[in-house]
Design an enzyme around this catalytic site. Structure first.
Site, short mmCIF file in Angstrom:
data_model
loop_
_atom_site.label_atom_id
_atom_site.label_comp_id
_atom_site.label_asym_id
_atom_site.label_seq_id
_atom_site.Cartn_x
_atom_site.Cartn_y
_atom_site.Cartn_z
N LYS A 105 5.02 0.55 9.93
CA LYS A 105 4.96 1.69 8.85
C LYS A 105 4.28 3.11 9.66
O LYS A 105 4.91 4.28 9.74
CB LYS A 105 3.96 1.56 7.86
CG LYS A 105 4.63 0.94 6.81
CD LYS A 105 3.39 1.37 5.53
CE LYS A 105 3.64 -0.04 4.59
NZ LYS A 105 2.37 -0.05 3.63
N GLU A 152 0.85 -1.13 0.04
CA GLU A 152 -0.01 -0.01 -0.14
C GLU A 152 0.79 1.43 -0.03
O GLU A 152 2.00 1.23 0.84
CB GLU A 152 -0.95 0.10 1.30
CG GLU A 152 -1.98 1.12 1.12
CD GLU A 152 -2.94 1.31 2.31
OE1 GLU A 152 -2.95 0.31 3.43
OE2 GLU A 152 -3.38 2.25 2.27
N ARG A 156 5.83 -13.17 9.75
CA ARG A 156 6.29 -12.29 9.30
C ARG A 156 7.72 -11.99 9.91
O ARG A 156 8.08 -12.88 10.72
CB ARG A 156 5.43 -10.93 9.76
CG ARG A 156 5.15 -10.74 11.33
CD ARG A 156 4.42 -9.74 11.59
NE ARG A 156 4.98 -8.52 11.71
CZ ARG A 156 4.73 -7.27 10.83
NH1 ARG A 156 3.79 -7.52 10.04
NH2 ARG A 156 5.36 -6.36 10.88
P1 ATP Z 1 0.25 -1.60 6.53
O1 ATP Z 1 -0.71 -2.63 6.17
O2 ATP Z 1 -0.09 -1.53 8.36
O3 ATP Z 1 0.27 -0.29 6.25
P2 ATP Z 1 2.11 -3.62 6.06
O4 ATP Z 1 3.45 -3.52 6.52
O5 ATP Z 1 1.34 -4.42 5.97
O6 ATP Z 1 1.52 -2.39 6.91
P3 ATP Z 1 1.73 -3.15 3.07
O7 ATP Z 1 2.16 -2.18 2.09
O8 ATP Z 1 0.33 -3.86 3.17
O9 ATP Z 1 2.11 -2.81 4.59
O10 ATP Z 1 2.84 -4.43 2.96
C1 ATP Z 1 2.91 -5.15 1.72
C2 ATP Z 1 3.30 -6.73 1.97
O11 ATP Z 1 4.51 -6.69 2.74
C3 ATP Z 1 2.17 -7.40 2.55
O12 ATP Z 1 2.07 -8.58 1.62
C4 ATP Z 1 2.71 -7.64 3.91
O13 ATP Z 1 2.41 -8.95 4.27
C5 ATP Z 1 4.22 -7.62 3.85
N1 ATP Z 1 4.91 -7.31 4.91
C6 ATP Z 1 4.78 -6.37 5.72
N2 ATP Z 1 5.47 -6.48 6.98
C7 ATP Z 1 5.89 -7.74 6.86
C8 ATP Z 1 7.01 -8.25 7.71
N3 ATP Z 1 7.57 -7.87 8.78
N4 ATP Z 1 7.72 -9.54 7.13
C9 ATP Z 1 7.21 -10.11 6.11
N5 ATP Z 1 6.34 -9.35 5.21
C10 ATP Z 1 5.98 -8.38 5.55
#
Ligand code: ATP
Ligand code: MG
Length: 578
Positions: free
Chosen positions: A278, A42, A268
């Site tokens: 984030k 996102e 994760r």
């Molecule tokens: P948010 O949705 O809270 O803004 P997010 O870290 O999930 O934060 P996204 O941009 O939705 O942000 O993440 C993109 C991809 O990265 C998603 O598929 C998410 O599952 C993956 N991702 C995010 N954080 C981690 C992590 N710590 N380890 C592995 N994959 C991650």
């Protein structure tokens, strides 16, 4: 050399984890002719170390199995999103060394299609417009121990719902006054199945679609359908989405796709001391607690890049961490290990003195006068106006890097830590009782006198060099230590930025948003005035070096100039060094 072979080993060994096992089986059973994955950020912030794991997994799978990986922005919430984030995310993925299939994709490109499917769901009796207030909706959802209550709008007719949804789309409702919900089961033990909201009213311009829409699909609705549109075969996400999978399957099925994507969840990445929220990283930037998203202390890709981390090192780290379903915490030391490994053979060598202590070589002129006769024939030198130029390879692991010229002069700097009046046990550097040491790439030096300043600190050394020791061992005695040095007259003053963890806490996720400022490690950045060998003033921004005995450093990509060189410490030479 050893590093090279381990690197090759990890590259050639087939990776094995539960997701790769699934992919292998699917391909063996010819369930798919080609796998398609996606990385779906996102654009509401910069990518961080956690995302690196997801990127390496999704793009890595595509590379290993001759598949494709899309880059898709899941841009369903214009409130938090911005073009700046889109641009930086693309740059970060490319910098990591990955290429997405075809054009960049956006969930927002599918808004028209997603809207038509919402109408289809209403017509099928699978969705309804709810006009309850957001508080009523929350209240009536129930909770884990308590089933939800049906909305009074749940049994409206198809035509009533179509009219209301049309009104939503045409801006007849204000924010929060109406939502479209999937009609599933308000008593489901899975909260995500209690008639989840799939569209909301939001009077807000979008960075891709402008003012075209005032209704926006929810992530849980847009994501599975975007996967389906793109023919994603394996939709990989983190474990917290496990509970969302039933809705993922429900919606793809209700819309009626023949080829359904499947969601798989992995644990994760958590690394101790590293903040991967984030929201909190954004707070650090917005409150100026760091200098920006690319502050070298930030665990963002932009920050790690500016810090001097390598894409090879980050990919190697992800390989070592592996992929599993078990949550755990990885030690930060492993990340440093991978980064160091990736730099060992590639970074050119140089000398920099971080805490300079002046040394005057009292016999300099006599000692170097006869250099051509006394040195080892393999050492290349040039004596010119009281400067002895020593030619050395930039990188002894890689001759193609060529040579550098190091000036050796009557006055040099060594590091303060390399001379101790009262040395601790086992100290192998200079002291009154151990006065001889090898100067790196140069002569054996003997301290004749140390001068103490008013505060009791040593402020200068007077020393001599043994003329016969340039490239040769001294006669009749053993000299053990080797220290680095820089010419005091021709060395270049440089700013060196030494970094430590931004948070000393093991788990910075536990720090409240409002408390972040108080918890920042005051030693996370130390700026020192160093002196570096002259060749370093000609470094390129972003060029990485091993400063002998100090660690790996990078010429800062923003602030470095030849007039005022600025270097960031990437990582020390080994754990617990010094
Ligand atoms: P948010 O949705 O809270 O803004 P997010 O870290 O999930 O934060 P996204 O941009 O939705 O942000 O993440 C993109 C991809 O990265 C998603 O598929 C998410 O599952 C993956 N991702 C995010 N954080 C981690 C992590 N710590 N380890 C592995 N994959 C991650
Ligand atoms: Mg997310």
């Amino acid at each position: 050399m050893t590093n090279n072979s381990t690197n090759n080993a990890t590259e050639t060994t087939e990776k094995n984890d539960f997701i790769r096992a699934i992919v292998r089986d699917d391909l063996a059973e010819q369930k798919y002719s080609q796998i398609v994955t996606r990385f779906p950020p996102e654009p509401n912030g910069y990518l961080h170390l956690g995302h690196v794991k997801s990127i390496c997994l999704n793009f890595g799978l595509a590379n290993e199995f001759n598949g494709l990986c899309n880059l898709r922005f899941d841009d369903t919430n214009p409130d938090a999103e911005d073009q700046e984030f889109v641009d930086n995310i693309k740059a970060d993925v490319e910098w990591l060394g990955f290429h997405w299939a075809g054009d960049t994709r956006y969930a927002s490109s599918y808004f028209e299609q997603l809207y038509k499917w919402a109408i289809k769901l209403i017509e099928q009796g699978d969705a309804y417009v709810d006009l309850q207030t957001p508080e009523q909706i929350r209240e009536n959802r129930g909770n884990f121990g308590q089933v939800g209550k049906n909305s009074p709008y749940r049994d409206a007719t198809v035509s009533e719902n179509l009219q209301r949804f049309d009104d939503m789309k045409n801006g007849k409702f204000g924010n929060g006054e109406a939502v479209l919900r999937a009609k599933i089961d308000m008593a489901s033990p899975n909260m995500n199945m209690r008639d989840p909201v799939i569209y909301r009213v939001m009077h807000k311009e979008h960075h891709q679609t402008g003012d075209q829409w005032c209704i926006y699909p929810m992530y849980d609705y847009a994501h599975p359908l975007s996967d389906a549109i793109e023919g994603i075969t394996h939709s990989i996400c983190t474990l917290e989405f496990e509970d969302h999978r039933p809705f993922y399957d429900w919606i793809v099925n209700k819309v009626g796709f023949e080829k359904e994507p499947h969601q798989y969840e992995f644990a994760r990445l958590n690394v101790n001391h590293i903040l991967t929220s984030k929201r909190k990283l954004k707070k650090l930037v917005e409150d100026n607690l760091v200098t920006g998203w690319d502050d070298p202390r930030m665990p963002t890709i932009a920050g790690m890049r500016r810090r001097g981390y390598t894409p090879e090192g980050l990919r190697d780290f992800c390989d070592r961490v592996g992929v599993s379903k078990a949550d755990g915490v990885v030690d930060f030391g492993l990340l440093e290990f991978s980064i160091r490994n990736s730099l060992e053979d590639t970074a050119n060598r140089a000398m920099a003195v971080i805490n300079p202590l002046k040394v005057t070589i009292t016999n300099f002129d006599e000692a170097v006068a006869d250099v051509e006769n006394l040195k080892k024939p393999t050492v290349k030198t040039n004596l010119e106006n009281g400067i002895l130029w020593l030619t050395q390879p930039k990188n002894s692991h890689d001759e193609s890097q060529g040579n550098r010229e190091i000036p050796f002069t009557k006055e040099i700097y060594i590091d303060k830590a390399d001379f101790e009046i009262n040395p601790p046990d086992g100290y192998k550097r200079l002291s009154p009782s151990n006065s001889e040491i090898r100067l790196r790439n140069s002569y054996v030096l003997k301290v004749e006198e140390h001068i103490v300043g008013d505060n009791g600190e040593v402020v200068e050394l007077k020393a001599t060099i043994d003329p016969k020791t340039l490239g040769n061992n001294p006669e009749g005695r053993k000299v053990k230590g080797v220290i680095h040095w820089v010419s005091a007259t021709l060395g270049v003053p440089a700013e060196v930025r030494l970094y430590e963890q931004l948070f000393t806490q093991e788990d910075p996720a536990k720090i409240d948003l409002e408390n972040l400022a108080n918890e920042i490690n005051p030693n996370s950045l130390t700026v020192v005035n160093a002196v570096v060998e002259p060749s370093l003033a000609k470094a390129e921004k972003g060029e990485r070096f091993q400063f002998e005995r100090e660690g790996f450093f990078v010429a800062d990509s923003q602030d470095f100039t030849s007039e005022k060189p600025v270097f960031n410490r990437i990582v020390g030479l080994k754990d617990g060094f010094k």
